[in-house]
Enzyme design. Structure first.
Site, PDB file in Angstrom:
ATOM      1  N   ASP A  27     -11.375   2.845   4.002  1.00 63.71           N
ATOM      2  CA  ASP A  27     -11.710   1.419   3.889  1.00 63.71           C
ATOM      3  C   ASP A  27     -13.222   1.217   3.819  1.00 63.71           C
ATOM      4  O   ASP A  27     -13.686   0.129   3.447  1.00 63.71           O
ATOM      5  CB  ASP A  27     -11.188   0.662   5.124  1.00 63.71           C
ATOM      6  CG  ASP A  27      -9.948  -0.166   4.830  1.00 63.71           C
ATOM      7  OD1 ASP A  27      -9.687  -0.438   3.640  1.00 63.71           O
ATOM      8  OD2 ASP A  27      -9.270  -0.553   5.790  1.00 63.71           O
ATOM      9  N   GLN A  76      -4.699  -1.623   9.589  1.00 66.60           N
ATOM     10  CA  GLN A  76      -4.619  -2.956   8.980  1.00 66.60           C
ATOM     11  C   GLN A  76      -5.204  -4.013   9.917  1.00 66.60           C
ATOM     12  O   GLN A  76      -4.821  -4.100  11.078  1.00 66.60           O
ATOM     13  CB  GLN A  76      -3.153  -3.288   8.635  1.00 66.60           C
ATOM     14  CG  GLN A  76      -2.964  -4.590   7.911  1.00 66.60           C
ATOM     15  CD  GLN A  76      -3.578  -4.584   6.510  1.00 66.60           C
ATOM     16  OE1 GLN A  76      -3.429  -3.644   5.740  1.00 66.60           O
ATOM     17  NE2 GLN A  76      -4.314  -5.640   6.193  1.00 66.60           N
ATOM     18  N   LYS A  86       0.838  -1.201   0.000  1.00 68.51           N
ATOM     19  CA  LYS A  86       0.000   0.000   0.000  1.00 68.51           C
ATOM     20  C   LYS A  86       0.871   1.248   0.000  1.00 68.51           C
ATOM     21  O   LYS A  86       0.595   2.205  -0.733  1.00 68.51           O
ATOM     22  CB  LYS A  86      -0.935  -0.013   1.220  1.00 68.51           C
ATOM     23  CG  LYS A  86      -2.096  -0.987   1.040  1.00 68.51           C
ATOM     24  CD  LYS A  86      -2.859  -1.291   2.328  1.00 68.51           C
ATOM     25  CE  LYS A  86      -3.876  -2.400   2.067  1.00 68.51           C
ATOM     26  NZ  LYS A  86      -4.539  -2.905   3.271  1.00 68.51           N
TER      27      LYS A  86
END
Ligand code: NAD
Length: 298
Positions: free
Chosen positions: A122, A99, A55
């Protein structure tokens, strides 16, 4: 029997990242700063380390500032929440990604709830899940939004098509079903308690498999000509003498290719879309924070 067209998620994602790169450059010109994504990793889960590294690299390549926060596994929930609060207030940070999975003892829902919904790139915050559910603009989870992009690119208008989503998780199955409903498909959500799953799947013009079971969907489950999106990422046990097993999806790719009209490979299908859409969501967040109209056609 024919041979399905390959849906090139890798190529689509590369083109999307290139467009985002151009638009991120325009954004920096207009505002004097790059869009910014903060990625928080707690602990040393090897798969998570690989994802976070990927990422960060993708951000930098697309002209998006990447702020990595790697915290030890012993980090307390209070410390993690303090960091999230700080990132919520940081004007250089447009998107925040924590994460998952978090090490045991840390409450994932509490951490997601602490992220400002307008930085929740997200799309996991209940506010964004709610927005998707009632048809308001918000952040949509990256993987299902990437799947929708591939489907629209392949099929154009999805109106009236029969879609079966296998899996009902909050991050893939449920938002996927909502996106397909909004795109006017007739949607069935199948899951671990579905009866006669093969018969259900056989009705579908569009199959999205998000289960986590290697090669579960067989060729004779698929209606000839259907479009198959395989979200699953499963590692098989290593063959003799090999260190790592092969990556396979939730669909038996080789046999399904003989029946489907089009299919995503694993790897190289849905996987690369997830990061490209994360960058897209970050760019959209940056525009919104700067009071600019969202970039068109993304
Ligand atoms: P999950 O474990 O949260 O959900 C799995 C779903 O599958 C559940 O809703 C369950 O009801 C259903 N299911 C389980 N067994 C079933 C069965 N026998 N028949 C029918 N349905 C069954 O998983 P998830 O987070 O949604 O991920 C699913 C898969 O997608 C995993 O392989 C994961 O690695 C992969 N994934 C890939 C990406 C990507 O970027 N490509 C992103 C997220 C997840």
């Amino acid at each position: 029997m024919g041979e399905a067209a390959l849906i090139d998620g890798k190529g689509f994602a590369a083109a999307l990242r290139a467009r985002i790169g151009t638009l991120a450059g325009d954004f920096a010109q207009a505002t004097g700063r790059r869009p910014g994504l903060a990625v928080v990793l707690v602990g040393d889960d090897p798969a998570s380390q690989v994802y976070v590294g990927a990422k960060g690299r993708a951000c930098e390549e697309a002209g998006i500032a990447s702020f990595e926060h790697r915290l030890p596994a012993e980090t307390s929930e209070a410390e993690l929440l303090t960091l999230v609060e700080r990132l919520n207030r940081d004007p250089e940070v447009d998107g925040i990604l924590v994460q998952m999975p978090l090490p045991g003892g840390l409450d994932e829902q509490a951490v997601i709830a602490a992220i400002s919904p307008d930085k929740d790139v997200d799309g996991f915050h209940v506010i964004n899940a709610g927005r998707l559910s009632v048809g308001q603009t918000g952040f949509v989870p990256c993987t299902p939004l990437g799947c929708l992009m591939l489907l629209k690119d392949r099929l154009g208008d999805l109106s009236g098509l029969d879609a079966v989503v296998i899996g009902r998780s909050n991050i893939v199955g449920k938002p996927m079903a909502q996106l397909l409903t909004d795109a006017n498909a007739t949607v069935t959500v199948a899951h671990s308690r579905t009866r006669n799953l093969a018969d259900v799947v056989r009705r579908a013009d569009i199959v999205v498999a998000a289960v986590g079971r290697p090669e579960m969907v067989r060729a004779d489950w698929i209606k000839p000509g259907a479009t198959v999106i395989d979200v699953g990422i499963n590692r098989l046990p290593p063959a003799e003498g090999k260190e790592k097993g092969r990556l396979v999806g939730d669909v038996a790719f080789a046999e399904a290719s003989a029946v489907a009209g089009a299919i995503t490979p694993v790897p190289g299908g849905v996987g690369p879309m997830t990061i490209a859409v994360l960058l897209r969501n970050t760019l959209v967040a940056a525009h919104s924070h700067a009071g600019l109209e969202p970039p068109e056609g993304l």
